[in-house]
Design a protein around this motif. Structure first.
Motif, mmCIF file in Angstrom:
data_model
loop_
_atom_site.group_PDB
_atom_site.id
_atom_site.type_symbol
_atom_site.label_atom_id
_atom_site.label_comp_id
_atom_site.label_asym_id
_atom_site.label_seq_id
_atom_site.Cartn_x
_atom_site.Cartn_y
_atom_site.Cartn_z
ATOM 1 N N ALA A 24 0.828 -1.201 0.000
ATOM 2 C CA ALA A 24 0.000 0.000 0.000
ATOM 3 C C ALA A 24 0.859 1.246 0.000
ATOM 4 O O ALA A 24 1.927 1.284 0.605
ATOM 5 C CB ALA A 24 -0.910 -0.003 1.226
ATOM 6 N N SER A 25 0.359 2.268 -0.657
ATOM 7 C CA SER A 25 1.024 3.567 -0.638
ATOM 8 C C SER A 25 -0.046 4.649 -0.622
ATOM 9 O O SER A 25 -1.193 4.417 -0.991
ATOM 10 C CB SER A 25 1.929 3.735 -1.850
ATOM 11 N N GLY A 26 0.346 5.822 -0.181
ATOM 12 C CA GLY A 26 -0.606 6.920 -0.126
ATOM 13 C C GLY A 26 -0.883 7.304 1.311
ATOM 14 O O GLY A 26 0.024 7.634 2.048
ATOM 15 N N ARG A 27 -2.134 7.198 1.714
ATOM 16 C CA ARG A 27 -2.550 7.605 3.045
ATOM 17 C C ARG A 27 -1.993 6.651 4.109
ATOM 18 O O ARG A 27 -1.423 5.619 3.794
ATOM 19 C CB ARG A 27 -4.081 7.646 3.120
ATOM 20 N N THR A 28 -2.159 6.998 5.366
ATOM 21 C CA THR A 28 -1.623 6.209 6.467
ATOM 22 C C THR A 28 -2.239 4.818 6.489
ATOM 23 O O THR A 28 -3.437 4.660 6.727
ATOM 24 C CB THR A 28 -1.887 6.917 7.805
ATOM 25 N N PHE A 29 -1.387 3.847 6.251
ATOM 26 C CA PHE A 29 -1.841 2.457 6.111
ATOM 27 C C PHE A 29 -2.552 1.969 7.363
ATOM 28 O O PHE A 29 -3.559 1.262 7.268
ATOM 29 C CB PHE A 29 -0.621 1.594 5.798
ATOM 30 N N SER A 30 -2.054 2.337 8.510
ATOM 31 C CA SER A 30 -2.600 1.811 9.761
ATOM 32 C C SER A 30 -3.986 2.363 10.083
ATOM 33 O O SER A 30 -4.610 1.925 11.045
ATOM 34 C CB SER A 30 -1.647 2.099 10.917
ATOM 35 N N ASN A 31 -4.483 3.284 9.291
ATOM 36 C CA ASN A 31 -5.841 3.798 9.484
ATOM 37 C C ASN A 31 -6.896 2.910 8.829
ATOM 38 O O ASN A 31 -8.092 3.167 8.990
ATOM 39 C CB ASN A 31 -5.976 5.204 8.898
#
Length: 124
Positions: A24-31
């Motif tokens: 994954a890339s972009g926004r915060t994955f852990s969200n």
């Protein structure tokens, strides 16, 4: 926006194992709650497994319980699907998906972002 890229699919024989990965890339994955879905020819997309944001809670479709394991590495922005004891009925395109939610959900319409899919073919 979250970009998801699956890898690890292939052609295997009954009883073999495969490990799918989703980067994954972009926004915060852990969200994001992360899920795996699959779509066989002529069938609707179906839930396979999901994992909550911390990785402490998982859910599986009955058809894969005991054979598949979902895991995530929030430091590496990846989610994996370890598939053991594969059967011909596991043949499908497997999709990684991200759901911006607090609780784990299994319905595909809840997921906001999808990868392009990776083909898994299990021969008998």
């Amino acid at each position: 926006q979250v970009q998801l890229v699956e890898s690890g699919g292939g052609l295997v024989q009954t009883g073999d194992s495969l490990r799918l990965s989703c980067a994954a890339s972009g926004r915060t994955f852990s969200n994001y709650v992360m899920g795996w879905f699959r779509q066989a020819p002529g069938k609707e997309r179906a839930f396979v497994a999901a994992i909550n944001r911390s990785g402490g809670v998982t859910s599986y479709a009955d058809s894969v319980k005991g054979r598949f394991t979902i895991s995530r590495d929030n430091a590496e922005n990846t989610v994996h699907l370890q598939m053991n004891s594969l059967k011909p009925e596991d043949t499908a395109v497997y999709y990684c998906a991200a759901d911006l939610a607090i609780r784990l959900r299994t319905e595909s319409f809840n997921y906001d972002y999808w990868g392009q899919g990776t083909q898994v073919t299990v021969s008998s």
